[in-house]
Design an enzyme around this catalytic site. Structure first.
Site, short mmCIF file in Angstrom:
data_model
loop_
_atom_site.label_atom_id
_atom_site.label_comp_id
_atom_site.label_asym_id
_atom_site.label_seq_id
_atom_site.Cartn_x
_atom_site.Cartn_y
_atom_site.Cartn_z
N LYS A 1 29.23 17.86 38.30
CA LYS A 1 28.61 16.73 38.89
C LYS A 1 28.81 15.53 38.04
CE LYS A 1 25.30 18.92 41.54
NZ LYS A 1 23.74 19.08 41.67
N HIS A 44 33.57 30.58 15.51
CA HIS A 44 32.91 31.64 16.46
C HIS A 44 32.16 32.29 15.35
CE1 HIS A 44 31.46 34.20 19.45
NE2 HIS A 44 32.62 34.80 19.80
N ARG A 99 28.52 28.54 24.55
CA ARG A 99 29.71 28.55 24.37
C ARG A 99 30.54 27.41 25.10
NH1 ARG A 99 33.53 33.79 24.91
NH2 ARG A 99 32.57 34.02 23.06
N ARG A 114 31.45 40.29 25.90
CA ARG A 114 30.73 40.85 24.86
C ARG A 114 29.68 39.84 24.27
NH1 ARG A 114 35.24 43.21 25.23
NH2 ARG A 114 36.03 41.19 25.71
N THR A 115 29.84 38.45 24.08
CA THR A 115 29.29 37.63 23.51
C THR A 115 27.92 37.20 24.21
OG1 THR A 115 31.22 36.45 22.19
CG2 THR A 115 29.19 35.43 22.24
N1 ASP Z 1 36.45 37.00 22.12
C1 ASP Z 1 36.79 36.15 21.18
C2 ASP Z 1 36.53 34.55 21.46
O1 ASP Z 1 35.80 34.34 22.30
C3 ASP Z 1 38.14 36.46 20.99
C4 ASP Z 1 39.08 36.15 22.14
O2 ASP Z 1 38.57 35.61 23.31
O3 ASP Z 1 40.22 36.35 22.10
O4 ASP Z 1 37.01 33.89 20.74
#
Ligand code: ASP
Length: 300
Positions: free
Chosen positions: A81, A130, A102, A51-52
């Site tokens: 590396k 997040h 991320r 999703r993100t």
């Molecule tokens: N997608 C959310 C996160 O990246 C929640 C999860 O992974 O449970 O934190």
């Protein structure tokens, strides 16, 4: 230049503006089709994401920007590396106008922001934060309930390692008259620093272990997955708290059920048909909120 590292980077007025803009973008996306014209944005993901990453990339493209991406930087970038994050950021900023990052380390976004000359947007940092998930969570509450103040919330599941819960409760603490129940197995309780923070801000927080301990009139249940990837094999021994239709039947018609997704078995599939389950709507809101955020970041 502004980075987005923590949900603390937004005050309530800024959130209200962002949510109004999100409403406008949802209504007339074509008006924003060239907000990011000429911009190239890098998405740099060291942890899995559906999703993100995809909602950020869709948001960028819908705003007329272009994306460069490494979706598995932990294994496929020069991290393998031995390249340090700081060096990677210094390189990627030379190709892009912002970096969506991320990372599995709690401090990664701060470290990146310290060296970056372009905005860094934290798309999940370890178990810590997040912030853009919290934006879409709060927007979902605002758009369904018409307000965030004065509501009763249950945050449930993995409150210890769930970064989405951490960002969410930190911001809920800034709304007035909020009551929060934290429902988890004892091993996955909300860390003390958040409990203290809520207390300091005058939020009434009660930790509990069963849905029987929370009133049937709660406004929002925010359920989460056990973050097994942050606790090794020990996590498998902790029994999941499951929401099925029987649990949902305990709650009134105005209780909404949210989840940041992905889910495993902690919400039974049968619950998807329940009108009060809003997690897919919540995930769709993610793209619009991220459009609003990017538009705001690059607004002249
Ligand atoms: N997608 C959310 C996160 O990246 C929640 C999860 O992974 O449970 O934190």
């Amino acid at each position: 230049m502004k980075h987005v590292i923590s949900i603390d980077d937004f005050n309530i007025q800024q959130l209200e503006r962002l949510f109004r803009l999100t409403d406008q973008i949802r209504q007339s996306p074509e008006q924003y089709a060239s907000s990011l014209a000429g911009k190239v944005i890098a998405t740099l993901f060291y942890e899995p994401s559906t999703r993100t990453r995809l909602s950020f990339e869709a948001a960028i493209q819908r705003l007329g920007g272009k994306v460069i991406s490494t979706e598995n930087a932990r294994e496929l970038s020069s991290a393998v590396k031995g390249e340090r994050l700081e060096d990677t950021i210094r390189v990627v900023e030379g190709y892009s106008d912002a970096i969506v990052l991320r990372h599995y380390e709690d401090q990664a976004a701060e470290i990146a922001a310290e060296v970056a000359q372009v905005p860094v947007i934290n798309a999940g940092s370890g178990a810590k934060e997040h912030p853009t998930q919290a934006l879409l969570d709060l927007y979902t509450i605002y758009s369904i309930k018409g307000k965030i103040d004065g509501l009763t919330y249950v945050v449930s599941g993995d409150l210890r390692y769930g970064r989405t819960v951490h960002s969410l409760v930190k911001k809920l603490a800034h709304y007035s008259n909020v009551r929060i129940y934290g429902l988890s197995r004892p091993e996955l309780a909300l860390p003390q620093e958040y409990v203290e923070y809520l207390k300091q801000r005058g939020v009434s927080y009660s930790s509990c272990i069963s849905f029987d301990d929370v009133p049937s009139t709660v406004d929002v249940i925010y359920h989460t997955r056990t973050q097994l990837e942050r606790m090794g094999t020990n996590g498998k021994e902790i029994a999941e708290i499951i929401i099925d239709q029987q649990v949902m039947n305990r709650f009134g018609e105005n209780t909404i059920l949210m989840h940041p997704l992905p889910r495993n078995q902690e919400i039974a599939m049968e619950v998807d048909e329940d009108q009060r389950a809003v997690y897919f709507q919540q995930s769709r809101n993610g793209m619009y909120v991220r459009m609003a955020l990017l538009h705001t970041l690059f607004e002249r």
